[in-house]
Design an enzyme around this catalytic site. Sequence first.
Site, PDB file in Angstrom:
ATOM      1  N   ASP A  67       0.806  -1.222   0.000  1.00 30.66           N
ATOM      2  CA  ASP A  67       0.000   0.000   0.000  1.00 30.66           C
ATOM      3  C   ASP A  67       0.840   1.273   0.000  1.00 30.66           C
ATOM      4  OD1 ASP A  67       0.935  -0.490   2.572  1.00 30.66           O
ATOM      5  OD2 ASP A  67      -1.031  -0.921   3.402  1.00 30.66           O
ATOM      6  N   ASN A 135      -7.781  -2.616  14.093  1.00 27.15           N
ATOM      7  CA  ASN A 135      -9.159  -2.981  13.718  1.00 27.15           C
ATOM      8  C   ASN A 135      -9.191  -4.199  12.808  1.00 27.15           C
ATOM      9  OD1 ASN A 135      -8.158  -1.929  11.363  1.00 27.15           O
ATOM     10  ND2 ASN A 135      -9.607  -0.236  11.201  1.00 27.15           N
ATOM     11  N   HIS A 137      -7.349  -4.563  10.049  1.00 26.33           N
ATOM     12  CA  HIS A 137      -7.044  -4.355   8.625  1.00 26.33           C
ATOM     13  C   HIS A 137      -5.756  -5.074   8.233  1.00 26.33           C
ATOM     14  CE1 HIS A 137      -4.794  -0.298   9.521  1.00 26.33           C
ATOM     15  NE2 HIS A 137      -3.917  -1.245   9.376  1.00 26.33           N
ATOM     16  N   GLU A 142      -9.773  -1.938   5.244  1.00 25.46           N
ATOM     17  CA  GLU A 142     -10.454  -1.673   6.502  1.00 25.46           C
ATOM     18  C   GLU A 142     -11.653  -2.620   6.647  1.00 25.46           C
ATOM     19  OE1 GLU A 142      -8.812   0.073   8.432  1.00 25.46           O
ATOM     20  OE2 GLU A 142      -8.353   2.097   7.771  1.00 25.46           O
TER      21      GLU A 142
END
Length: 241
Positions: A67, A135, A137, A142
């Site tokens: 990313d 979370n 990810h 996400e």
Amino acid sequence: MKVIKVKNYEELSRTAATIIAGTILSKPDCILGLATGSSPVGTYDQLAAMYEEGILDFSHVKSVNLDEYVGLDGSNDQSYRYFMNKNLFEKVDIRMEATHVPSGAVKSDEEAEQYDAEIKAAGGIDLQLLGIGNNGHIGFNEPLTPFTSMTHIVKLTDSTREANKRFFASIDDVPTHAVTMGIHTVMQAKSIILMAFGEGKAEIIKKTVDGRPEIAVPASLLQLHDDVELYLDEAAASKLS
Ligand code: F6R
């Protein structure tokens, strides 16, 4: 999903580096999928040390990163391209043109998807290294990212921007969007290792390993891949049953 517990960050880094080194030694022209963030820094140090010692040769290796922040180019010291150059690429003999990080200048999902086409054309990822967000990810996928997602642009959640603000002067400087390999892109890798350390990751690791696979916890979807190893230090593994 195989869970391997190690003592601490140092052992985590050494173990992950050994797996990556094994991949390079058995397939010198392998394609490595790489991650940024604090989890792999020690691994990259270990790989650079193995290169210095003459154990590893990166001259035929290709890499694809997960990313990049939208709007940051490689000269920005917060960009993931810059991170990779400093933490690994400039320390070993990998050819810069063989290293790929999604472009932060990307304007549309159609353009972003070209990254998947390039990965496929190059033969696919042999080994994908992952960290995990608080979370759940993976990459910047996400919670609730579709299982079929390819490389795409994402709006970062407040919790991810909050977690990553430690690298920026203030929260306002944290980009709002990123471009990331999709869940589908990650799942296409031949093998995957996910690394996590510290107590802060214990809860999400529990959901990832002990919960059912669901898009609300992207990392839990890795249960559906047949060659995934999770390397956890004692703190990150502390809530596992
Ligand atoms: C980074 C990435 C992210 C991180 C995750 C954990 O390229 O894709 O998914 O792996 O945010 O970050 P750290 O390792 O800093 O806790």
